[in-house]
Design a protein around this motif. Structure first.
Motif, PDB file in Angstrom:
ATOM      1  N   ILE A  82       6.391   1.768 -11.213  1.00  0.00           N
ATOM      2  CA  ILE A  82       5.642   2.876 -10.613  1.00  0.00           C
ATOM      3  C   ILE A  82       6.570   4.082 -10.514  1.00  0.00           C
ATOM      4  CG2 ILE A  82       4.232   3.613  -8.673  1.00  0.00           C
ATOM      5  CD1 ILE A  82       3.931   0.691  -7.864  1.00  0.00           C
ATOM      6  N   PRO A  83       6.195   5.230 -11.052  1.00  0.00           N
ATOM      7  CA  PRO A  83       7.070   6.406 -11.024  1.00  0.00           C
ATOM      8  C   PRO A  83       7.257   6.949  -9.600  1.00  0.00           C
ATOM      9  CG  PRO A  83       5.306   6.643 -12.643  1.00  0.00           C
ATOM     10  CD  PRO A  83       4.948   5.485 -11.777  1.00  0.00           C
ATOM     11  N   THR A  84       8.317   7.705  -9.409  1.00  0.00           N
ATOM     12  CA  THR A  84       8.528   8.361  -8.120  1.00  0.00           C
ATOM     13  C   THR A  84       7.339   9.251  -7.782  1.00  0.00           C
ATOM     14  OG1 THR A  84       9.758  10.130  -9.225  1.00  0.00           O
ATOM     15  CG2 THR A  84      11.047   8.341  -8.249  1.00  0.00           C
ATOM     16  N   GLY A  85       7.051   9.344  -6.496  1.00  0.00           N
ATOM     17  CA  GLY A  85       5.917  10.144  -6.040  1.00  0.00           C
ATOM     18  C   GLY A  85       4.957   9.306  -5.228  1.00  0.00           C
ATOM     19  N   GLY A  86       3.704   9.670  -5.264  1.00  0.00           N
ATOM     20  CA  GLY A  86       2.675   8.981  -4.512  1.00  0.00           C
ATOM     21  C   GLY A  86       1.718   9.990  -3.881  1.00  0.00           C
ATOM     22  N   PRO A  87       0.694   9.497  -3.214  1.00  0.00           N
ATOM     23  CA  PRO A  87       0.465   8.079  -2.910  1.00  0.00           C
ATOM     24  C   PRO A  87      -0.213   7.328  -4.055  1.00  0.00           C
ATOM     25  CG  PRO A  87      -1.212   9.416  -1.865  1.00  0.00           C
ATOM     26  CD  PRO A  87      -0.279  10.382  -2.520  1.00  0.00           C
ATOM     27  N   TYR A  88       0.092   6.027  -4.104  1.00  0.00           N
ATOM     28  CA  TYR A  88      -0.526   5.117  -5.054  1.00  0.00           C
ATOM     29  C   TYR A  88      -1.249   4.010  -4.288  1.00  0.00           C
ATOM     30  CZ  TYR A  88       2.915   7.079  -8.382  1.00  0.00           C
ATOM     31  OH  TYR A  88       3.678   7.911  -9.165  1.00  0.00           O
ATOM     32  N   SER A  89      -2.113   3.305  -5.010  1.00  0.00           N
ATOM     33  CA  SER A  89      -2.652   2.036  -4.535  1.00  0.00           C
ATOM     34  C   SER A  89      -2.184   0.950  -5.485  1.00  0.00           C
ATOM     35  CB  SER A  89      -4.184   2.067  -4.497  1.00  0.00           C
ATOM     36  OG  SER A  89      -4.643   2.978  -3.514  1.00  0.00           O
ATOM     37  N   VAL A  90      -1.831  -0.193  -4.932  1.00  0.00           N
ATOM     38  CA  VAL A  90      -1.371  -1.324  -5.724  1.00  0.00           C
ATOM     39  C   VAL A  90      -2.311  -2.491  -5.469  1.00  0.00           C
ATOM     40  CG1 VAL A  90       0.494  -2.989  -6.064  1.00  0.00           C
ATOM     41  CG2 VAL A  90       1.037  -0.572  -5.686  1.00  0.00           C
ATOM     42  N   ASN A  91      -2.769  -3.115  -6.543  1.00  0.00           N
ATOM     43  CA  ASN A  91      -3.655  -4.274  -6.413  1.00  0.00           C
ATOM     44  C   ASN A  91      -2.986  -5.489  -7.054  1.00  0.00           C
ATOM     45  OD1 ASN A  91      -5.910  -6.188  -7.464  1.00  0.00           O
ATOM     46  ND2 ASN A  91      -6.911  -4.915  -5.914  1.00  0.00           N
ATOM     47  N   ILE A  92      -2.806  -6.530  -6.240  1.00  0.00           N
ATOM     48  CA  ILE A  92      -2.201  -7.769  -6.726  1.00  0.00           C
ATOM     49  C   ILE A  92      -3.182  -8.904  -6.471  1.00  0.00           C
ATOM     50  CG2 ILE A  92      -0.262  -9.365  -6.513  1.00  0.00           C
ATOM     51  CD1 ILE A  92       1.460  -7.018  -5.593  1.00  0.00           C
ATOM     52  N   ASP A  93      -3.738  -9.431  -7.542  1.00  0.00           N
ATOM     53  CA  ASP A  93      -4.698 -10.532  -7.466  1.00  0.00           C
ATOM     54  C   ASP A  93      -5.816 -10.263  -6.456  1.00  0.00           C
ATOM     55  OD1 ASP A  93      -3.453 -11.970  -9.431  1.00  0.00           O
ATOM     56  OD2 ASP A  93      -2.245 -13.173  -8.053  1.00  0.00           O
ATOM     57  N   GLY A  94      -6.338  -9.038  -6.515  1.00  0.00           N
ATOM     58  CA  GLY A  94      -7.485  -8.698  -5.689  1.00  0.00           C
ATOM     59  C   GLY A  94      -7.175  -8.104  -4.335  1.00  0.00           C
ATOM     60  N   LYS A  95      -5.921  -8.166  -3.876  1.00  0.00           N
ATOM     61  CA  LYS A  95      -5.550  -7.567  -2.597  1.00  0.00           C
ATOM     62  C   LYS A  95      -4.949  -6.190  -2.858  1.00  0.00           C
ATOM     63  CE  LYS A  95      -2.835  -8.165   1.634  1.00  0.00           C
ATOM     64  NZ  LYS A  95      -3.921  -7.690   2.504  1.00  0.00           N
ATOM     65  N   THR A  96      -5.464  -5.198  -2.146  1.00  0.00           N
ATOM     66  CA  THR A  96      -5.048  -3.818  -2.377  1.00  0.00           C
ATOM     67  C   THR A  96      -4.139  -3.324  -1.249  1.00  0.00           C
ATOM     68  OG1 THR A  96      -7.082  -3.325  -3.581  1.00  0.00           O
ATOM     69  CG2 THR A  96      -5.837  -1.450  -2.726  1.00  0.00           C
ATOM     70  N   TYR A  97      -3.056  -2.677  -1.662  1.00  0.00           N
ATOM     71  CA  TYR A  97      -2.116  -2.027  -0.741  1.00  0.00           C
ATOM     72  C   TYR A  97      -2.207  -0.529  -0.999  1.00  0.00           C
ATOM     73  CZ  TYR A  97      -0.332  -6.795  -0.557  1.00  0.00           C
ATOM     74  OH  TYR A  97      -0.218  -8.155  -0.419  1.00  0.00           O
ATOM     75  N   THR A  98      -2.440   0.243   0.056  1.00  0.00           N
ATOM     76  CA  THR A  98      -2.720   1.671  -0.098  1.00  0.00           C
ATOM     77  C   THR A  98      -1.566   2.532   0.407  1.00  0.00           C
ATOM     78  OG1 THR A  98      -3.827   1.722   2.052  1.00  0.00           O
ATOM     79  CG2 THR A  98      -5.195   1.298   0.109  1.00  0.00           C
ATOM     80  N   ASP A  99      -1.643   3.823   0.068  1.00  0.00           N
ATOM     81  CA  ASP A  99      -0.663   4.823   0.512  1.00  0.00           C
ATOM     82  C   ASP A  99       0.760   4.396   0.194  1.00  0.00           C
ATOM     83  OD1 ASP A  99      -2.538   6.641   1.573  1.00  0.00           O
ATOM     84  OD2 ASP A  99      -2.706   5.435   3.394  1.00  0.00           O
ATOM     85  N   ILE A 100       0.987   3.974  -1.022  1.00  0.00           N
ATOM     86  CA  ILE A 100       2.309   3.568  -1.485  1.00  0.00           C
ATOM     87  C   ILE A 100       3.032   4.770  -2.099  1.00  0.00           C
ATOM     88  CG2 ILE A 100       3.583   2.076  -3.076  1.00  0.00           C
ATOM     89  CD1 ILE A 100       2.254   0.482  -0.880  1.00  0.00           C
ATOM     90  N   TYR A 101       4.278   4.958  -1.718  1.00  0.00           N
ATOM     91  CA  TYR A 101       5.114   6.022  -2.273  1.00  0.00           C
ATOM     92  C   TYR A 101       6.341   5.385  -2.929  1.00  0.00           C
ATOM     93  CZ  TYR A 101       2.349   9.247   0.596  1.00  0.00           C
ATOM     94  OH  TYR A 101       1.322   9.963   1.163  1.00  0.00           O
ATOM     95  N   VAL A 102       6.954   6.115  -3.838  1.00  0.00           N
ATOM     96  CA  VAL A 102       8.171   5.654  -4.495  1.00  0.00           C
ATOM     97  C   VAL A 102       9.229   6.736  -4.362  1.00  0.00           C
ATOM     98  CG1 VAL A 102       9.233   4.897  -6.662  1.00  0.00           C
ATOM     99  CG2 VAL A 102       6.874   4.239  -6.124  1.00  0.00           C
ATOM    100  N   GLY A 103      10.386   6.364  -3.832  1.00  0.00           N
ATOM    101  CA  GLY A 103      11.470   7.324  -3.630  1.00  0.00           C
ATOM    102  C   GLY A 103      12.708   6.599  -3.145  1.00  0.00           C
ATOM    103  N   ASP A 104      13.260   7.036  -2.014  1.00  0.00           N
ATOM    104  CA  ASP A 104      14.472   6.437  -1.459  1.00  0.00           C
ATOM    105  C   ASP A 104      14.212   5.934  -0.049  1.00  0.00           C
ATOM    106  OD1 ASP A 104      16.063   6.921  -3.705  1.00  0.00           O
ATOM    107  OD2 ASP A 104      16.520   8.965  -3.039  1.00  0.00           O
ATOM    108  N   VAL A 105      14.856   4.816   0.285  1.00  0.00           N
ATOM    109  CA  VAL A 105      14.675   4.167   1.583  1.00  0.00           C
ATOM    110  C   VAL A 105      16.045   3.984   2.234  1.00  0.00           C
ATOM    111  CG1 VAL A 105      13.708   2.174   2.793  1.00  0.00           C
ATOM    112  CG2 VAL A 105      12.680   2.949   0.638  1.00  0.00           C
TER     113      VAL A 105
END
Length: 454
Positions: A58-81
């Motif tokens: 997933i490229p830097t930025g966001g927000p994204y949604s991620v779906n893994i086997d039918g379960k969705t995770y929302t407001d995902i960002y990519v950067g530094d933690v």
């Protein structure tokens, strides 16, 4: 599923795409992420030996949604933690200012709060220990009631650090809040890693790290006051060296580490207190000489908002300075005019040009932004002999570019015969006010033995 949380910032890798570790309950069949335009792409997934998956792509930025086997995770960002750890000045006890209250949360600067929820970072929510998921925080607050009404003493440096890191990097920033006021190095012992968040501060920090993908960019640490006793100060350096080593073992090899030198305590002290607080500061000042990839923010010249906690305005400068040091550790100190922490460069004595019984002590610093400054006049230097302050022999301090000229009513012979040392920020509650033109405090140092080369 451990390792992915709605609202999170995923740590990017050197290719500027997410790279985290997730632990599903069963084998993953299908995984994709949705961009803002609604189109989706397959996630990069690589299975590890221990049943975990490395999730990426997933490229830097966001927000994204991620779906893994039918379960969705929302407001995902990519950067530094970043990990935030230590005691109360990192937790944040500075009093909110009108400027702080007006500050609006920004989605690209995020915090993993103590209740295990991500959100746009807000001072009033960061390090809310009374709502912590990890029970160790409540165990350390058995007799402390939660604040009545909205928190007003909640300003630490973490948000300002993240804001400045965003200015440098231009990618989303996330901080994982882990600090707890009044805690010692023993309470942060890495031996507690596998005890979990109910029994250990280190275990709680490690759990939160794994819960958020087992990848971070660096650590921002502010601790030391609780170890400023005659016994604990003697082993503080050993414990810090071990702590940083274990952090790099558990959270990332060669992880950049920025610490803050402790400030002062407005209280009635004694010689033991003076020596202990001074010892902790001196260990912190010189720790970069012993640990590669570590640097230090200095605070001795900053204002307090109560007897031990630095003010909101001070925390802003600390956060900004910490970000500059962190960026320099990662990218090199020539990048974007970043400088390492201010260093004590040299101390020399010379006979005063007007009176041979007076002495000029020339103290030079490096890595300054501009020149030294102080208003209305420079304060903070102290002469010490035999572990005791010698009194008011300093009659003038002149600041010239990177140099402080400390003029004293002592001859060079007297200084040498009486084993006189010089310090800046000596003792429990020194009054200091020297900074560079960026507002960064010079380090508390010493006592350093004075010598004379003709």
């Amino acid at each position: 599923m451990i390792g992915i949380v709605s609202g999170m910032v995923m740590q990017r890798n050197r290719h500027n795409v997410a790279e985290i570790i997730i632990y599903p309950e069963k084998e993953i069949k299908n995984a994709k992420y949705f961009k803002e335009d609604g189109l989706f792409k397959e996630l990069d997934l690589h299975k590890a030996d221990n049943g975990a998956y490395i999730l990426g792509g997933i490229p830097t930025g966001g927000p994204y949604s991620v779906n893994i086997d039918g379960k969705t995770y929302t407001d995902i960002y990519v950067g530094d933690v970043w990990l935030l750890g230590g005691q109360s000045n990192m937790e944040g006890v500075g009093e909110l200012t009108s400027e702080d209250i007006k500050m609006k949360a920004e989605d690209h600067i995020r915090a993993f709060y103590m209740d295990d929820e991500w959100g746009a970072a807000e001072l009033i929510r960061m390090h809310d220990l009374w709502n912590a998921k990890d029970k160790v925080h409540r165990k350390l607050l058995p007799d402390v009631p939660p604040p009545a009404g909205p928190r007003v003493r909640c300003v630490g440096p973490g948000l300002f650090f993240a804001q400045k890191m965003y200015d440098y990097e231009q990618v989303p920033q996330g901080v994982i809040c882990c600090a707890h006021g009044g805690t010692s190095m023993d309470q942060w012992s890495p031996e507690g890693r596998d005890l979990g968040g109910d029994e250990s501060l280190y275990g709680a920090m490690y759990r939160r790290f794994v819960h958020n993908g087992s990848r971070v960019k660096g650590m921002f640490w502010y601790q030391g006051c609780s170890d400023a006793s005659p016994e604990l100060s003697e082993v503080f350096e050993e414990k810090m060296i071990n702590f940083v080593s274990c952090v790099r073992r558990d959270f990332g090899e060669n992880l950049p580490f920025v610490q803050v030198q402790i400030s002062r305590l407005a209280a009635v002290g004694d010689e033991n207190a003076d020596k202990s607080w001074t010892k902790i500061r001196e260990v912190q000042r010189t720790l970069h000489e012993k640990i590669k990839g570590l640097d230090t923010v200095y605070t001795i010249s900053y204002e307090l908002s109560d007897p031990i906690h630095v003010s909101s305005n001070s925390q802003k400068v600390i956060g900004r300075n910490a970000a500059e040091l962190m960026y320099g550790l990662i990218h090199g100190y020539d990048a974007k005019s970043c400088l390492p922490g201010i260093r004590l460069d040299s101390i020399k004595m010379k006979m005063n040009s007007h009176e041979p019984l007076w002495t000029d002590i020339v103290v030079t610093f490096s890595n300054l932004h501009g020149k030294l400054k102080a208003e209305p006049s420079a304060m903070g230097f102290e002469l010490v002999s035999g572990g005791r302050k010698l009194g008011d022999f300093i009659y003038n301090v002149s600041l010239i570019e990177e140099t402080a000229i400390v003029r004293v009513n002592m001859s060079i012979d007297f200084i040498l015969q009486n084993d006189v040392h010089i310090a800046y920020g000596y003792g429990l509650n020194p009054r200091c006010n020297i900074t560079d033109e960026e507002g960064y405090s010079i380090p508390a140092f010493g006592p350093v033995k004075l010598s004379y080369d003709e």
